[in-house]
Write a protein that holds these residues in place. Structure first.
Motif, PDB file in Angstrom:
ATOM      1  N   SER A   1       0.824  -1.217   0.000  1.00 53.89           N
ATOM      2  CA  SER A   1       0.000   0.000   0.000  1.00 53.89           C
ATOM      3  C   SER A   1       0.854   1.262   0.000  1.00 53.89           C
TER       4      SER A   1
ATOM      5  N   LEU B   1       2.874   1.982  -2.247  1.00 51.69           N
ATOM      6  CA  LEU B   1       2.957   2.385  -3.649  1.00 51.69           C
ATOM      7  C   LEU B   1       1.587   2.818  -4.145  1.00 51.69           C
ATOM      8  N   ILE B   2       1.574   3.615  -5.203  1.00 47.10           N
ATOM      9  CA  ILE B   2       0.306   4.080  -5.764  1.00 47.10           C
ATOM     10  C   ILE B   2       0.145   3.561  -7.187  1.00 47.10           C
ATOM     11  N   ALA B   3      -0.994   3.823  -7.778  1.00 46.59           N
ATOM     12  CA  ALA B   3      -1.290   3.517  -9.185  1.00 46.59           C
ATOM     13  C   ALA B   3      -1.410   2.024  -9.463  1.00 46.59           C
ATOM     14  N   TRP B   4      -2.031   1.277  -8.564  1.00 41.81           N
ATOM     15  CA  TRP B   4      -2.252  -0.152  -8.786  1.00 41.81           C
ATOM     16  C   TRP B   4      -3.404  -0.350  -9.768  1.00 41.81           C
ATOM     17  N   ARG B   5      -3.274  -1.383 -10.607  1.00 43.91           N
ATOM     18  CA  ARG B   5      -4.344  -1.720 -11.545  1.00 43.91           C
ATOM     19  C   ARG B   5      -4.386  -3.226 -11.752  1.00 43.91           C
TER      20      ARG B   5
ATOM     21  N   GLU C   1      -2.261  -7.504  -9.211  1.00 42.29           N
ATOM     22  CA  GLU C   1      -2.296  -6.099  -9.585  1.00 42.29           C
ATOM     23  C   GLU C   1      -0.865  -5.654  -9.839  1.00 42.29           C
TER      24      GLU C   1
ATOM     25  N   ALA D   1       1.624  -2.059 -10.457  1.00 39.07           N
ATOM     26  CA  ALA D   1       1.668  -0.610 -10.249  1.00 39.07           C
ATOM     27  C   ALA D   1       2.469   0.023 -11.378  1.00 39.07           C
ATOM     28  N   ASP D   2       1.927   1.089 -11.935  1.00 37.30           N
ATOM     29  CA  ASP D   2       2.599   1.820 -13.007  1.00 37.30           C
ATOM     30  C   ASP D   2       3.406   2.981 -12.433  1.00 37.30           C
TER      31      ASP D   2
ATOM     32  N   TYR E   1       6.951   3.226 -12.223  1.00 36.13           N
ATOM     33  CA  TYR E   1       8.226   2.921 -11.581  1.00 36.13           C
ATOM     34  C   TYR E   1       9.194   2.446 -12.659  1.00 36.13           C
TER      35      TYR E   1
ATOM     36  N   THR F   1       8.487  -3.399 -12.202  1.00 35.51           N
ATOM     37  CA  THR F   1       7.046  -3.646 -12.190  1.00 35.51           C
ATOM     38  C   THR F   1       6.694  -4.265 -10.839  1.00 35.51           C
TER      39      THR F   1
END
Length: 68
Positions: free
Chosen positions: A10, A12-16, A30, A32-33, A35, A39
């Protein structure tokens, strides 16, 4: 953040999730973008659990193997 994982994803941000994930929030990964060269990957059911960090080449190889 270590070279291979972080203990709390949590942070990190931008999880998809993949567009192929079903609507029932089952067994999903998921990513995260944002970085460069890494990945981050986590279990969608455990957003505060650990995340694995894949280098660009390792992630590309994983995705190609899954596709094949």
């Amino acid at each position: 953040m270590s070279a291979h994982h972080i203990p709390d994803a949590s942070a990190l941000i931008a999880w998809r999730k993949s567009s192929h994930s079903g609507p029932d929030n089952g067994d999903c990964l998921e990513v995260a973008d944002g970085y460069p060269g890494l990945t981050p990957v986590r279990d969608s059911k455990n957003p505060t659990g650990p995340a694995l960090l894949f280098g660009a080449a390792a992630w590309s190889a994983f995705v190609e193997d899954v596709k094949g």
